[in-house]
Design an enzyme around this catalytic site. Structure first.
Site, short mmCIF file in Angstrom:
data_model
loop_
_atom_site.label_atom_id
_atom_site.label_comp_id
_atom_site.label_asym_id
_atom_site.label_seq_id
_atom_site.Cartn_x
_atom_site.Cartn_y
_atom_site.Cartn_z
N TYR A 195 -27.67 8.30 5.82
CA TYR A 195 -27.98 6.99 6.54
C TYR A 195 -27.01 7.07 7.72
O TYR A 195 -25.85 7.78 7.72
CB TYR A 195 -27.72 5.68 5.61
CG TYR A 195 -26.23 5.71 4.91
CD1 TYR A 195 -24.97 5.17 5.40
CD2 TYR A 195 -26.46 6.19 3.72
CE1 TYR A 195 -23.92 5.29 4.88
CE2 TYR A 195 -25.10 6.00 2.99
CZ TYR A 195 -24.13 5.70 3.46
OH TYR A 195 -22.77 5.64 2.69
N ASP A 227 -11.89 -0.98 -8.44
CA ASP A 227 -12.11 0.17 -9.12
C ASP A 227 -10.86 0.21 -10.01
O ASP A 227 -11.05 0.87 -11.22
CB ASP A 227 -12.14 1.49 -8.20
CG ASP A 227 -13.26 1.86 -7.61
OD1 ASP A 227 -14.24 0.89 -7.74
OD2 ASP A 227 -13.45 2.72 -7.07
N GLU A 252 1.03 -1.13 -0.04
CA GLU A 252 0.05 0.06 -0.06
C GLU A 252 0.74 1.27 -0.23
O GLU A 252 1.90 1.35 0.95
CB GLU A 252 -0.87 -0.10 1.21
CG GLU A 252 -1.57 1.33 1.68
CD GLU A 252 -2.69 1.98 0.37
OE1 GLU A 252 -3.21 1.01 -0.07
OE2 GLU A 252 -2.14 2.94 0.01
N GLN A 253 0.54 2.20 -0.92
CA GLN A 253 1.34 3.28 -0.96
C GLN A 253 1.36 4.39 0.48
O GLN A 253 2.17 5.06 0.60
CB GLN A 253 0.96 4.17 -2.34
CG GLN A 253 -0.41 4.75 -2.33
CD GLN A 253 -0.76 5.63 -3.51
OE1 GLN A 253 0.02 5.64 -4.48
NE2 GLN A 253 -2.09 5.97 -3.63
N ARG A 263 -16.66 4.11 6.47
CA ARG A 263 -15.23 3.35 5.68
C ARG A 263 -14.29 3.00 6.48
O ARG A 263 -13.60 1.80 6.32
CB ARG A 263 -14.65 4.34 4.32
CG ARG A 263 -15.85 4.53 3.42
CD ARG A 263 -15.37 5.47 2.22
NE ARG A 263 -16.42 5.67 1.44
CZ ARG A 263 -16.39 4.83 0.20
NH1 ARG A 263 -15.33 4.13 0.04
NH2 ARG A 263 -17.16 5.04 -0.82
C1 FAD Z 1 -19.40 8.93 -3.00
C2 FAD Z 1 -19.31 7.36 -3.08
C3 FAD Z 1 -20.17 6.54 -2.53
C4 FAD Z 1 -20.19 5.14 -2.83
N1 FAD Z 1 -20.80 4.34 -2.05
C5 FAD Z 1 -20.69 2.94 -1.97
C6 FAD Z 1 -21.60 2.15 -1.36
O1 FAD Z 1 -22.53 2.63 -0.86
N2 FAD Z 1 -21.36 0.75 -1.58
C7 FAD Z 1 -20.32 0.40 -2.28
O2 FAD Z 1 -20.34 -1.07 -2.44
N3 FAD Z 1 -19.49 1.09 -3.17
C8 FAD Z 1 -19.63 2.45 -3.02
N4 FAD Z 1 -18.83 3.27 -3.56
C9 FAD Z 1 -17.89 2.68 -4.47
C10 FAD Z 1 -16.57 2.22 -3.67
O3 FAD Z 1 -16.34 3.37 -2.78
C11 FAD Z 1 -15.37 1.96 -4.25
O4 FAD Z 1 -15.74 1.09 -5.48
C12 FAD Z 1 -14.31 0.96 -3.74
O5 FAD Z 1 -14.01 1.71 -2.49
C13 FAD Z 1 -13.07 0.49 -4.35
O6 FAD Z 1 -12.34 -0.18 -3.72
P1 FAD Z 1 -10.84 -0.52 -4.40
O7 FAD Z 1 -10.18 -1.30 -3.24
O8 FAD Z 1 -10.92 -1.26 -5.46
O9 FAD Z 1 -10.24 0.78 -4.50
P2 FAD Z 1 -9.75 2.01 -3.76
O10 FAD Z 1 -10.58 2.20 -2.56
O11 FAD Z 1 -9.41 3.31 -4.29
O12 FAD Z 1 -8.06 1.62 -2.95
C14 FAD Z 1 -7.02 1.43 -3.98
C15 FAD Z 1 -5.91 1.64 -2.77
O13 FAD Z 1 -4.66 1.28 -3.64
C16 FAD Z 1 -3.74 2.20 -3.33
N5 FAD Z 1 -2.85 2.35 -4.26
C17 FAD Z 1 -2.94 3.24 -5.26
N6 FAD Z 1 -2.05 3.21 -6.06
C18 FAD Z 1 -1.16 2.51 -5.78
C19 FAD Z 1 0.36 2.02 -5.95
N7 FAD Z 1 0.72 2.41 -7.04
N8 FAD Z 1 1.02 1.32 -5.15
C20 FAD Z 1 0.45 0.88 -3.89
N9 FAD Z 1 -0.91 1.29 -3.68
C21 FAD Z 1 -1.73 2.01 -4.36
C22 FAD Z 1 -4.51 3.55 -2.61
O14 FAD Z 1 -3.76 4.01 -1.66
C23 FAD Z 1 -5.67 2.84 -2.10
O15 FAD Z 1 -5.53 2.46 -0.68
C24 FAD Z 1 -19.09 4.72 -3.64
C25 FAD Z 1 -17.97 5.61 -4.08
C26 FAD Z 1 -18.15 6.91 -4.07
C27 FAD Z 1 -17.32 7.70 -4.57
#
Ligand code: FAD
Length: 399
Positions: free
Chosen positions: A215, A293, A35-36, A109
């Site tokens: 909520y 994502d 993790e960065q 979160r």
């Molecule tokens: C306003 C809002 C409301 C939402 N509500 C919901 C909801 O109610 N329910 C739901 O299921 N989803 C919801 N979502 C979607 C959800 O937040 C995302 O889909 C989810 O957080 C994605 O998780 P992830 O782990 O794929 O990516 P991220 O949460 O973006 O995590 C990526 C991680 O990788 C790290 N990283 C990035 N680049 C590097 C690198 N080069 N080297 C090392 N580490 C790195 C980052 O620091 C981060 O910790 C919502 C989104 C938004 C914007």
């Protein structure tokens, strides 16, 4: 699995990466997370977790950790922006548990990430490690980090979010698409809104060019709100840009007094712009794949982005367990299994932006009449979404 377990590097310790690490660790693989950030943390306020995701997390032994601060809202209630009239209302809990064996929950979160982290050995999470690049060498993957560290593993998983470096290296640079929408979000101590009766359920207020959702989170000690309004342009996508309360109130100027009371009760308000991407045709190349994502960012208008990332992790572990002798084939099977489902949700999330933000008029009246007949946000209506088991791999459809 062979005597020496596959070594797997997960890049990114967000909800997706960390929950995948738990799934892979429980499946017996040798997992390390990179993790960065200097600490394990989730920026942003609240998050909804549908029963599809809660069931997966509970299967990892996390039920008690989730219950510590997670909230089980009783109902979901869609209301009209100006007068608060009910558009749809449906029970969430205990209905979800009865139907799908797990509740619908809401979290801060930070609380959700902390609960997931209890399922993974902390000594295998490497903070301050920003991935700089990798090379698939056929039988191993080499990767290197900004801090000078280098690793060599059997499989590399990019869970590094919407700006994924892993995706960029696999499939090329492409900017995400701005949704034409920004969110004002905040957290309000529940005692400041005690008279509104908002501690027990989810409410969404729908109006012309925007909607606002609130909520309870953190054991009902806080009320989370996110209010969306449409904007033509945006050049940042940072969760933590501050907005003034006055600006948020101006964005919801003519809305129901309850909305304005909630916004005014916040100490701080953040503004955040919304992006997604078109579905990718593939997620994996050789021994490298993506999840969450990094490969399927979606608008939050089905509340499923993180839930699908959690499902990805369960499916990935199941595919590698079933076919770990040939990791590249297992990763291909994983993406084939997951792609249709998440692509469908990406499309549904985009469609909901239009449905939720209709200007008042004949189309909005038709939408309201349709919702009065059939509640599409009811757990009963979302069986295909909520009963899915991502680890129960079906045979791929014949070509
Ligand atoms: C306003 C809002 C409301 C939402 N509500 C919901 C909801 O109610 N329910 C739901 O299921 N989803 C919801 N979502 C979607 C959800 O937040 C995302 O889909 C989810 O957080 C994605 O998780 P992830 O782990 O794929 O990516 P991220 O949460 O973006 O995590 C990526 C991680 O990788 C790290 N990283 C990035 N680049 C590097 C690198 N080069 N080297 C090392 N580490 C790195 C980052 O620091 C981060 O910790 C919502 C989104 C938004 C914007």
């Amino acid at each position: 699995m062979s005597a020496a377990p596959l070594s797997i590097a997960v890049i990114g310790a967000g909800i997706g990466g960390l929950s995948a690490a738990v799934a892979l660790h429980r499946a017996g693989f040798a997992v390390d997370v990179y993790e960065q950030a200097p600490e394990l943390t989730e920026v942003g306020g609240g998050i909804n977790m549908g029963p599809n995701a809660i069931r997966v997390l509970r299967s990892y032994g996390l039920a008690a950790a989730l219950d510590r601060d997670g909230v089980r809202p009783q109902s979901t209630h869609q209301r009209r922006w100006q007068d608060g009239r009910t558009l749809q209302q449906a029970p969430l809990n205990p209905r979800c548990e009865e139907l799908y064996g797990a509740p619908h929950m809401t979290f801060h979160r930070r609380d959700l990430l902390a609960a997931i982290a209890t399922g993974f050995p902390a000594e295998h999470i490497h903070l301050n490690h920003r991935l700089a690049g990798f090379a698939d060498q056929g039988d191993r993957v080499a990767a290197w980090f900004d801090n000078g560290a280098r690793i060599s593993v059997d499989v590399l998983v990019g869970a590094d979010g919407i700006h994924s470096i892993v995706r960029t290296q696999l499939f090329g640079e492409a900017a995400p698409d701005f949704a034409g929408c920004v969110a004002y979000r905040g957290l309000v101590p529940m005692d400041r809104v005690a008279g509104l009766g908002v501690a027990d359920g989810n409410q969404s207020w729908l109006g012309p060019g925007g909607h606002l959702v609130h909520y309870p989170v953190s054991g009902k000690r806080l009320l989370n709100f996110v209010g969306w309004t449409e904007h033509d342009t945006w050049n940042r996508e940072d969760w933590t840009d501050r907005a003034t309360i006055e600006r948020a109130l101006a964005a919801f100027a003519d809305w129901h007094p309850q909305i304005r009371h909630i916004i005014a009760a916040a100490d701080t308000c953040f503004i955040w712009a919304l992006f997604d991407r078109d579905p990718l045709p593939r997620w994996s190349v050789g021994r490298v794949t993506l999840l969450g994502d990094a490969c399927h960012p979606m608008y939050p208008f089905m509340g499923q982005g993180a839930a699908q990332a959690i499902e990805d992790g369960a499916a990935l572990a199941a595919c590698l367990l079933a076919g770990g002798d040939d990791p590249a084939a297992a990763l291909h099977r994983y993406e084939q299994w997951r792609l249709p489902r998440v692509s469908r949700l990406q499309a549904m999330s985009r469609a909901n932006k239009i449905r939720f933000h209709m200007p008042d008029g004949p189309q909005q009246q038709a939408r309201d009449a349709e919702w009065a007949r059939a509640t599409d946000r009811s757990p009963d209506a979302l069986r295909w979404l909520y009963e899915h088991d991502p680890a129960a791999l079906a045979e791929p459809a014949a070509a």
